[in-house]
Design a protein around this motif. Structure first.
Motif, mmCIF file in Angstrom:
data_model
loop_
_atom_site.group_PDB
_atom_site.id
_atom_site.type_symbol
_atom_site.label_atom_id
_atom_site.label_comp_id
_atom_site.label_asym_id
_atom_site.label_seq_id
_atom_site.Cartn_x
_atom_site.Cartn_y
_atom_site.Cartn_z
ATOM 1 N N ILE A 131 1.643 1.541 -4.134
ATOM 2 C CA ILE A 131 0.675 1.452 -5.229
ATOM 3 C C ILE A 131 0.413 2.827 -5.827
ATOM 4 O O ILE A 131 0.536 3.858 -5.166
ATOM 5 N N ALA A 132 0.069 2.828 -7.110
ATOM 6 C CA ALA A 132 -0.265 4.072 -7.806
ATOM 7 C C ALA A 132 -1.748 4.134 -8.149
ATOM 8 O O ALA A 132 -2.268 5.208 -8.435
ATOM 9 N N ARG A 133 -2.419 2.993 -8.129
ATOM 10 C CA ARG A 133 -3.837 2.952 -8.487
ATOM 11 C C ARG A 133 -4.656 2.474 -7.301
ATOM 12 O O ARG A 133 -4.286 1.513 -6.612
ATOM 13 N N ARG A 134 -5.782 3.117 -7.088
ATOM 14 C CA ARG A 134 -6.640 2.771 -5.945
ATOM 15 C C ARG A 134 -7.204 1.360 -6.064
ATOM 16 O O ARG A 134 -7.491 0.712 -5.062
ATOM 17 N N ASP A 135 -7.414 0.900 -7.303
ATOM 18 C CA ASP A 135 -7.975 -0.445 -7.495
ATOM 19 C C ASP A 135 -6.907 -1.528 -7.497
ATOM 20 O O ASP A 135 -7.204 -2.683 -7.817
ATOM 21 N N LEU A 136 -5.665 -1.172 -7.147
ATOM 22 C CA LEU A 136 -4.537 -2.110 -7.129
ATOM 23 C C LEU A 136 -4.286 -2.719 -8.504
ATOM 24 O O LEU A 136 -3.747 -3.822 -8.622
ATOM 25 N N GLY A 137 -4.663 -1.980 -9.552
ATOM 26 C CA GLY A 137 -4.443 -2.481 -10.908
ATOM 27 C C GLY A 137 -2.991 -2.556 -11.307
ATOM 28 O O GLY A 137 -2.639 -3.218 -12.290
ATOM 29 N N ASP A 138 -2.098 -1.885 -10.584
ATOM 30 C CA ASP A 138 -0.660 -1.949 -10.891
ATOM 31 C C ASP A 138 0.045 -3.045 -10.103
ATOM 32 O O ASP A 138 1.269 -3.148 -10.135
ATOM 33 N N TYR A 151 0.816 -1.215 0.000
ATOM 34 C CA TYR A 151 0.000 0.000 0.000
ATOM 35 C C TYR A 151 0.852 1.268 0.000
ATOM 36 O O TYR A 151 0.400 2.340 -0.371
#
Length: 218
Positions: A17-24, A14
């Motif tokens: 991460i760069a994306r809130r949806d953890l897509g990265d 956490y």
């Protein structure tokens, strides 16, 4: 050596991460190869099974040919908190041939909504079958039907089929009334239990604390 593994994402994920949806997010194996994964999110709320509550009940007697709607009912609450129900039919408290035509159930002790009523009675060797109706009221004057269904205990040889509970639509009411189809006999209730609705609470959360620092711009 298993094919599928599960783990809770560590705090470090956490922080980066760069994306809130953890897509990265990517998962690698020991050889540095990307492997497929499924992300399972924790529910925002957790449900706790509702508790059960025993309810007091009182038989309602009526003269032959009289329906419960023809009865006059008065409920008295004693200083010790117990409730007494006094029922009359057409002004006659002791009419001959009176029969039990229903039960008044005191649900005032329920602090949350009820989702089910369970009834206990001695079914006997031949079993019991009732076309039951549940009505609700807060003043003992105006009644509304809230549920209906069969209550039964059927026996054939060593096989028994039982249905002793009726589901309710998340109901809150001070008083309930159990009646059945005319011509059916009093089941001689021995107990009434209310199952309260499940309680919902926020799921436990993990918190990260970051130390802020002033930048060149506000």
């Amino acid at each position: 050596k298993g094919a599928v593994y599960g783990l809770t994402l560590p705090e470090a994920v956490y922080r980066g991460i760069a994306r809130r949806d953890l897509g990265d997010l990517r998962v690698l194996n020991g050889a540095g190869e990307v492997v497929p994964y499924a992300l399972e999110r924790v529910a925002a709320t957790e449900k706790t099974a509702g508790s059960s509550l025993g309810l007091g009940f009182f038989p309602l007697a009526a003269a032959p040919g009289k329906a419960l709607d023809d009865l006059t009912m008065r409920v008295e609450r004693r200083p010790d908190g117990t409730v007494s129900a006094v029922v009359t039919a057409g002004g006659e408290r002791r009419a001959p041939g009176r029969r039990v035509a229903g039960y008044l159930i005191d649900a005032s002790a329920a602090t949350t909504a009820m989702r089910e009523l369970r009834f206990d009675w001695p079914a006997g060797p031949e079993g019991t079958s009732l076309d039951a109706r549940i009505e609700a009221s807060d003043d003992l004057r105006a009644w509304r039907t809230v549920a209906a269904g069969p209550l039964l205990v059927l026996r054939r040889g060593e096989t028994t089929l039982e249905r002793r509970a009726i589901e309710l639509p998340a109901l809150r009411a001070k008083y309930l009334r159990l009646t059945w189809r005319p011509g059916q006999e009093d089941p001689k209730l021995s107990g009434v239990t209310a199952q309260l609705v499940d309680a919902a609470s926020d799921a436990a959360r993990a918190w990260l604390r970051f130390q802020g620092s002033a930048g060149a711009k506000p």
